[in-house]
Design an enzyme around this catalytic site. Structure first.
Site: not given
Ligand SMILES: *[C@@H]1O[C@H](CO)[C@@H](O)[C@H](O)[C@H]1NC(C)=O
Ligand SMILES: *[C@@H]1O[C@H](CO)[C@@H](O)[C@H](O)[C@H]1NC(C)=O
Ligand SMILES: *[C@@H]1O[C@H](CO)[C@@H](O)[C@H](O)[C@H]1NC(C)=O
Ligand SMILES: *[C@@H]1O[C@H](CO)[C@@H](O)[C@H](O)[C@H]1NC(C)=O
Ligand SMILES: *[C@@H]1O[C@H](CO)[C@@H](O)[C@H](O)[C@H]1NC(C)=O
Ligand SMILES: *[C@@H]1O[C@H](CO)[C@@H](O)[C@H](O)[C@H]1NC(C)=O
Ligand SMILES: *[C@@H]1O[C@H](CO)[C@@H](O)[C@H](O)[C@H]1NC(C)=O
Ligand SMILES: *[C@@H]1O[C@H](CO)[C@@H](O)[C@H](O)[C@H]1NC(C)=O
Length: 623
Positions: A315, A455
């Site tokens: 990760l 948004d």
């Protein structure tokens, strides 16, 4: 020689096999578990419009937003055909819906073509093809068909975050059906409590016409196709207005409002997207952060077993670009800071307030594909954008935490629509508008490739201790311009019309949403009201007519709060003019953020021309 027992079982098995085959053969069309075969020649159009009959269900699918996400459509695209007036209200379990599908005939291998709507789905923890098909998609597909359509995925070894395609069964009308006035075939999963006549009457069709398409051997949980000329009108429960307690009202609005659609990478981010509402951050003197601290935090989680460690390393590789720029927090550190992610530290959604070494942060918990947001924030740095301070990866449950500056005065939304004791004065509103415009101008003009926030809304604008605004929540942001998306994301009431219809992403969609925020600042009204009417639709006409008529109409329309102070009508009209220009239907006619910043500065001057009270006025006027 085998014993007779297995032999007997084997014969039994053969018997069932034959029986099954016979059953299948006797049907009008073979409903293979792998899908419904089709031939492009037979249908009138390919792809075609189809609908699925879907039932709202607990726990995850009790609002249009999550169902719309699942099917990669907008909430309006479901609420309209389903006779639901307010796309933001919650649904009851089993409430029926018509979900639109884009249905087409696809070849899955050299010899087989099956008819389905191709939906992308991001695998979450615990998902299997079987569970997603039978639960989330309610048997509108089968795991066998999913396996067929995803030849590169190994069903027993699905990685979290990987995208799978779910073939939702559907059919397009044949030429004969079209001649018989069939407009759509509705995919319907036959329920144990159904019989053909009850289904036929629900859709207002003859039992015969269902049998013609599906044969006469329909079993529970089979998908059948109902040929209709028009969709039947669903009778929906009337929405009981929530009691006037501010708290509950807000919850409803938030759940409805906030979540946009986006399936693939964005789904999880969306789930949390709503959030940062209350939270913000400011108060930060940074400076005491050294490299050793970073390294120490990076490997703090010594308890993790080897596998977890490997995962963490992989990760980390994903975000290695970010390592220099951000502080890497340890999961233990965050747990401690937030009281183990306790209720009392929860700000909103999955955002927690945490205190680390005396500094307050807003900590957003999300699934691993948060990386999108990380990648965007990495590129931006501006006083009017909420600052990312660092992040943390918890390899044990593949969660990721983004740690932001804490913006202490909460969201503009709550100031305009919830906080009834203190109201924002005109000057403060003007400054907020200018701050947001500056932040947007920065991401539109000074990042390469350009970033589109996608948004912008009052709940994603946070106010610091000086009531200056910062744009938050880049969870949906996209870099690159004029891309076309299939997955509509964003918030009803703020979404630009061209994006809703064609999925065109450009900086001009942020301009449109910004126009809606200006209307909220001017009128004090919400972007979408309880009945689902959007604010921008009502604003168009206020600037028509002579100067006098204009002034009169504007006076009627703006927030009455603003008249309690002596503010310049000219300044208000000027901002209203900017707002209306931002809302132009044609994106190319909307001003750029550069023009807007300039025009708003002019309003600011107008304001000061009139009331020369200088910059020492308190930003907030208590009532
Ligand atoms: C479909 O049309 C193509 C050419 O248009 C033809 O070659 C093919 O045989 C047709 N198939 C069927 C099943 O009619
Ligand atoms: C295509 O897929 C079907 C279903 O899995 C299978 O029965 C058929 O043999 C396959 N055909 C080819 C040519 O691979
Ligand atoms: C399904 O959609 C994805 C992209 O959205 C595409 O890559 C894939 O090829 C599609 N599959 C089929 C069978 O159309
Ligand atoms: C889907 O079908 C399975 C049986 O095949 C059934 O157990 C399950 O309840 C069905 N799911 C729904 C949502 O009806
Ligand atoms: C289809 O609709 C047209 C016009 O509404 C009507 O005249 C015609 O009879 C219909 N055909 C059938 C097969 O129902
Ligand atoms: C279908 O169900 C309804 C009510 O559940 C019942 O009245 C009717 O007789 C049933 N029809 C058939 C053909 O079983
Ligand atoms: C089902 O259809 C088959 C052939 O289409 C027919 O022989 C049979 O009688 C039908 N059964 C019923 C119960 O209608
Ligand atoms: C929608 O549902 C309501 C409530 O059941 C019903 O009264 C109405 O006739 C339906 N149709 C439309 C188009 O609103």
């Amino acid at each position: 020689m085998r014993s007779s027992k297995p032999k007997c079982l084997f014969s039994l098995f053969l018997f069932f096999l034959c029986f099954h085959l016979l059953l299948h053969l006797s049907q009008a069309q073979e409903p293979s578990t792998e899908g419904y075969t089709c031939s492009i020649n037979e249908t009138t159009t390919n792809p075609c419009q189809a609908y699925a009959y879907y039932r709202a269900s607990a726990p995850n699918f009790l609002d249009l937003a999550s169902i719309a996400d699942l099917f990669s459509v907008s909430r309006l695209m479901i609420s309209k055909p389903s006779n639901i007036s307010s796309p933001t209200s919650p649904l009851n379990p089993d409430q029926p819906l018509f979900v639109p599908l884009s249905c087409s005939c696809n070849s899955v291998n050299a010899s087989m073509t099956i008819s389905y709507a191709n939906l992308s789905y991001t695998i979450n923890e615990g998902d299997t093809f079987y569970l997603v098909s039978t639960n989330s998609f309610q048997n509108l597909t089968t795991y066998q068909s999913v396996e067929l359509v995803n030849p590169t995925l190994v069903a027993t070894d699905l990685a979290i975050g990987v995208t799978a395609y779910f073939p939702i069964f559907c059919k397009c009308p044949t030429k004969t059906q079209t001649q018989n006035n069939v407009s759509y075939l509705v995919s319907y999963v036959f329920q144990p409590s159904d019989n053909l006549s009850t289904v036929a009457s629900r859709f207002g069709v003859q039992t015969n016409s269902i049998v013609e398409v599906n044969g006469n051997n329909t079993q529970p949980f089979d998908t059948i196709f109902i040929p209709v000329t028009q969709l039947p009108e669903l009778s929906q429960p009337t929405v009981v207005p929530s009691p006037p307690s501010n708290k509950t009202e807000r919850k409803g609005v938030i759940t409805g409002l906030a979540v946009g659609l986006g399936i693939t990478g964005f789904l999880l981010i969306l789930a949390v997207g709503v959030l940062i509402f209350g939270g913000g951050l400011v108060k930060k003197r940074r400076g005491t952060r050294g490299d050793e601290e970073k390294n120490q935090n990076l490997y703090k989680n010594e308890k993790g077993d080897k596998r977890a460690k490997e995962m963490e390393v992989s990760l980390m590789a994903d975000v290695s670009d970010c390592l220099d720029k951000y502080r890497v927090f340890g999961i233990e550190e965050l747990r401690e800071a937030t009281n183990g992610f306790g209720e009392n530290c929860l700000i909103e959604g999955s955002v927690y307030k945490g205190n680390i070494n005396g500094e307050v942060y807003a900590i957003k918990k999300m699934k691993w594909n948060a990386c999108e947001e990380l990648k965007i924030l990495q590129k931006v740095n501006h006083g009017n954008l909420v600052k990312l301070e660092g992040f943390c990866i918890d390899p044990e449950d593949a969660n990721c935490y983004l740690v932001y500056e804490y913006v202490e005065n909460g969201s503009l939304y709550s100031w305009l629509h919830e906080n009834s004791n203190e109201k924002l004065g005109w000057k403060t509103r003007l400054h907020i508008a200018a701050d947001v415009a500056n932040g947007l101008q920065y991401i539109h003009e000074h990042t390469r490739p350009r970033v589109v926030h996608k948004d912008i809304k009052s709940s994603n604008i946070l106010l610091d201790s000086n009531m200056r605004a910062k744009i938050a929540n880049f969870g949906l942001a996209k870099s690159g311009c004029n891309a076309i998306t299939m997955h509509i994301v964003g918030t009803q009431g703020y979404i630009a019309p061209e994006y809703l219809t064609d999925g065109v992403v450009s900086t001009k969609m942020d301009v449109f949403s910004f126009g809606v925020v200006l209307l909220e600042l001017l009128s004090g009204k919400e972007a979408i009201d309880e009945a689902g009417n959007v604010l921008w639709a009502s604003a168009g006409r206020i600037l028509e007519g002579s100067e006098e008529q204009k002034a009169e109409k504007v006076k009627q329309w703006v927030d009455k709060e603003l008249f309690l102070e002596s503010c310049s009508m000219e300044s208000i009209v000027n901002v209203a003019t900017v707002a209306i220009a931002c809302l132009h239907k044609d994106p190319s006619k909307r001003p750029s953020m550069v023009d807007i910043v300039y025009a708003l500065c002019k309003s600011d001057e107008l304001f000061f021309d009139i009331s020369d009270d200088g910059s020492s006025a308190p930003p907030v006027r208590a009532r």
